[in-house]
Write a protein that holds these residues in place. Structure first.
Motif, mmCIF file in Angstrom:
data_model
loop_
_atom_site.group_PDB
_atom_site.id
_atom_site.type_symbol
_atom_site.label_atom_id
_atom_site.label_comp_id
_atom_site.label_asym_id
_atom_site.label_seq_id
_atom_site.Cartn_x
_atom_site.Cartn_y
_atom_site.Cartn_z
ATOM 1 N N VAL A 4 20.985 -31.363 -9.891
ATOM 2 C CA VAL A 4 21.139 -31.182 -8.446
ATOM 3 C C VAL A 4 22.465 -30.485 -8.190
ATOM 4 C CG1 VAL A 4 21.366 -32.341 -6.222
ATOM 5 C CG2 VAL A 4 19.728 -33.192 -7.916
ATOM 6 N N VAL A 5 22.404 -29.404 -7.431
ATOM 7 C CA VAL A 5 23.603 -28.674 -7.019
ATOM 8 C C VAL A 5 23.794 -28.933 -5.530
ATOM 9 C CG1 VAL A 5 24.691 -26.420 -6.798
ATOM 10 C CG2 VAL A 5 23.236 -26.913 -8.787
ATOM 11 N N ASN A 6 24.922 -29.526 -5.183
ATOM 12 C CA ASN A 6 25.224 -29.815 -3.776
ATOM 13 C C ASN A 6 26.024 -28.674 -3.174
ATOM 14 O OD1 ASN A 6 24.128 -32.542 -3.502
ATOM 15 N ND2 ASN A 6 25.660 -33.066 -5.033
ATOM 16 N N SER A 7 25.686 -28.332 -1.937
ATOM 17 C CA SER A 7 26.421 -27.285 -1.235
ATOM 18 C C SER A 7 26.429 -27.591 0.254
ATOM 19 C CB SER A 7 25.766 -25.919 -1.479
ATOM 20 O OG SER A 7 24.449 -25.899 -0.960
ATOM 21 N N ALA A 36 24.225 -30.047 4.844
ATOM 22 C CA ALA A 36 24.471 -30.565 3.491
ATOM 23 C C ALA A 36 23.173 -30.379 2.709
ATOM 24 C CB ALA A 36 24.862 -32.035 3.550
ATOM 25 N N ILE A 37 23.241 -29.558 1.678
ATOM 26 C CA ILE A 37 22.046 -29.148 0.935
ATOM 27 C C ILE A 37 22.096 -29.675 -0.500
ATOM 28 C CG2 ILE A 37 20.749 -27.153 0.078
ATOM 29 C CD1 ILE A 37 20.709 -27.082 3.047
ATOM 30 N N GLU A 38 20.949 -30.145 -0.984
ATOM 31 C CA GLU A 38 20.768 -30.498 -2.396
ATOM 32 C C GLU A 38 19.707 -29.561 -2.964
ATOM 33 O OE1 GLU A 38 19.546 -34.569 -2.685
ATOM 34 O OE2 GLU A 38 21.529 -35.329 -2.230
ATOM 35 N N SER A 39 20.105 -28.726 -3.922
ATOM 36 C CA SER A 39 19.164 -27.821 -4.582
ATOM 37 C C SER A 39 18.885 -28.372 -5.976
ATOM 38 C CB SER A 39 19.755 -26.420 -4.691
ATOM 39 O OG SER A 39 20.060 -25.914 -3.415
ATOM 40 N N THR A 40 17.628 -28.596 -6.287
ATOM 41 C CA THR A 40 17.249 -29.111 -7.596
ATOM 42 C C THR A 40 16.689 -27.965 -8.427
ATOM 43 O OG1 THR A 40 16.728 -31.257 -6.629
ATOM 44 C CG2 THR A 40 15.866 -30.818 -8.831
ATOM 45 N N VAL A 41 17.358 -27.674 -9.551
ATOM 46 C CA VAL A 41 16.931 -26.605 -10.462
ATOM 47 C C VAL A 41 17.041 -27.112 -11.898
ATOM 48 C CG1 VAL A 41 17.579 -24.696 -8.929
ATOM 49 C CG2 VAL A 41 19.259 -25.617 -10.515
ATOM 50 N N LYS A 42 16.511 -26.350 -12.836
ATOM 51 C CA LYS A 42 16.565 -26.711 -14.256
ATOM 52 C C LYS A 42 17.808 -26.099 -14.901
ATOM 53 C CE LYS A 42 12.187 -28.330 -14.813
ATOM 54 N NZ LYS A 42 12.034 -29.739 -14.837
ATOM 55 N N THR A 43 18.412 -26.876 -15.811
ATOM 56 C CA THR A 43 19.514 -26.345 -16.610
ATOM 57 C C THR A 43 18.926 -25.510 -17.742
ATOM 58 O OG1 THR A 43 19.500 -28.232 -18.113
ATOM 59 C CG2 THR A 43 20.909 -28.408 -16.147
ATOM 60 N N THR A 66 13.643 -26.794 -5.769
ATOM 61 C CA THR A 66 13.437 -27.262 -4.401
ATOM 62 C C THR A 66 14.772 -27.454 -3.698
ATOM 63 O OG1 THR A 66 13.403 -29.566 -5.129
ATOM 64 C CG2 THR A 66 11.277 -28.427 -4.985
ATOM 65 N N VAL A 67 14.703 -27.469 -2.379
ATOM 66 C CA VAL A 67 15.889 -27.628 -1.536
ATOM 67 C C VAL A 67 15.566 -28.670 -0.474
ATOM 68 C CG1 VAL A 67 17.390 -26.469 0.128
ATOM 69 C CG2 VAL A 67 16.541 -25.216 -1.844
ATOM 70 N N LYS A 68 16.519 -29.565 -0.221
ATOM 71 C CA LYS A 68 16.400 -30.478 0.905
ATOM 72 C C LYS A 68 17.787 -30.752 1.438
ATOM 73 C CE LYS A 68 16.495 -34.715 -1.829
ATOM 74 N NZ LYS A 68 15.835 -35.981 -2.114
ATOM 75 N N GLY A 69 17.859 -31.144 2.691
ATOM 76 C CA GLY A 69 19.164 -31.416 3.245
ATOM 77 C C GLY A 69 19.102 -31.921 4.672
ATOM 78 N N THR A 70 20.307 -32.180 5.196
ATOM 79 C CA THR A 70 20.433 -32.681 6.561
ATOM 80 C C THR A 70 21.581 -31.980 7.267
ATOM 81 O OG1 THR A 70 21.868 -34.471 5.799
ATOM 82 C CG2 THR A 70 19.522 -34.972 6.013
ATOM 83 N N ARG A 71 21.501 -31.991 8.572
ATOM 84 C CA ARG A 71 22.576 -31.415 9.379
ATOM 85 C C ARG A 71 23.757 -32.375 9.391
ATOM 86 N NH1 ARG A 71 22.058 -27.882 13.884
ATOM 87 N NH2 ARG A 71 19.855 -28.416 14.009
#
Length: 153
Positions: A63-66, A49-56, A146-151
């Motif tokens: 935050v874009v979740n994938s 489960a990934i959270e990518s934080t980028v600018k609009t 940036t990207v952060k996430g967990t298994r």
């Protein structure tokens, strides 16, 4: 003449023996440590489960979740965005605890109406992942985040 040759041979032999005696003994190669390091290689296979934080486009963080389905090797990685078709994800490089991926082009979540290609540098440890993302949009803009996430278990 023979005495000079004999004396020279004796001196050179003595110097050579001294030089050899001063050399440190050869160290054995650390095979067990190398094998332990290889077995400690992190396992990236699984769903993340990934959270990518980028600018609009307006310059605000979003935050874009994938979900990223990863395999143990470079084949078969897939990114899933909510309500969209799966996005094949290419593994550009793998080594140690790090993986570099690329996905796209696909329709942007952060900038509707544009397509984007993402390039991520990910670092894995246990059940955590973190890193950076570079988003290249169809209008030529490049945005870093940036990207952060967990298994997922």
């Amino acid at each position: 003449m023979r005495a000079v040759i004999l004396l020279s041979t004796v001196c050179l032999t003595g110097f050579a023996a001294t030089a050899v005696a001063q050399q440190p003994p050869a160290q054995p190669k650390p095979k067990p440590a190398a094998q332990a390091a290889a077995s400690a290689k992190p396992t990236v296979a699984g769903t993340w489960a990934i959270e990518s934080t980028v600018k609009t486009a307006a310059g605000k963080d979003t935050v874009v979740n994938s979900l990223v389905t990863a395999t143990a090797d470079a084949n078969g990685w897939v990114t899933h965005l909510a309500g969209r078709d799966s996005i094949p994800t290419r593994v550009v490089a793998m080594g140690g605890d790090s993986v570099v991926t690329e996905a796209g082009p696909f329709q942007s979540v952060a900038r509707p109406g544009q397509t984007v290609t993402t390039h991520e540098s990910l670092h894995f440890k246990d059940d955590a992942v973190w890193g950076t993302i570079e988003a290249r949009y169809s209008n030529g803009e490049i945005v870093k985040g940036t990207v952060k996430g967990t298994r997922r278990k």
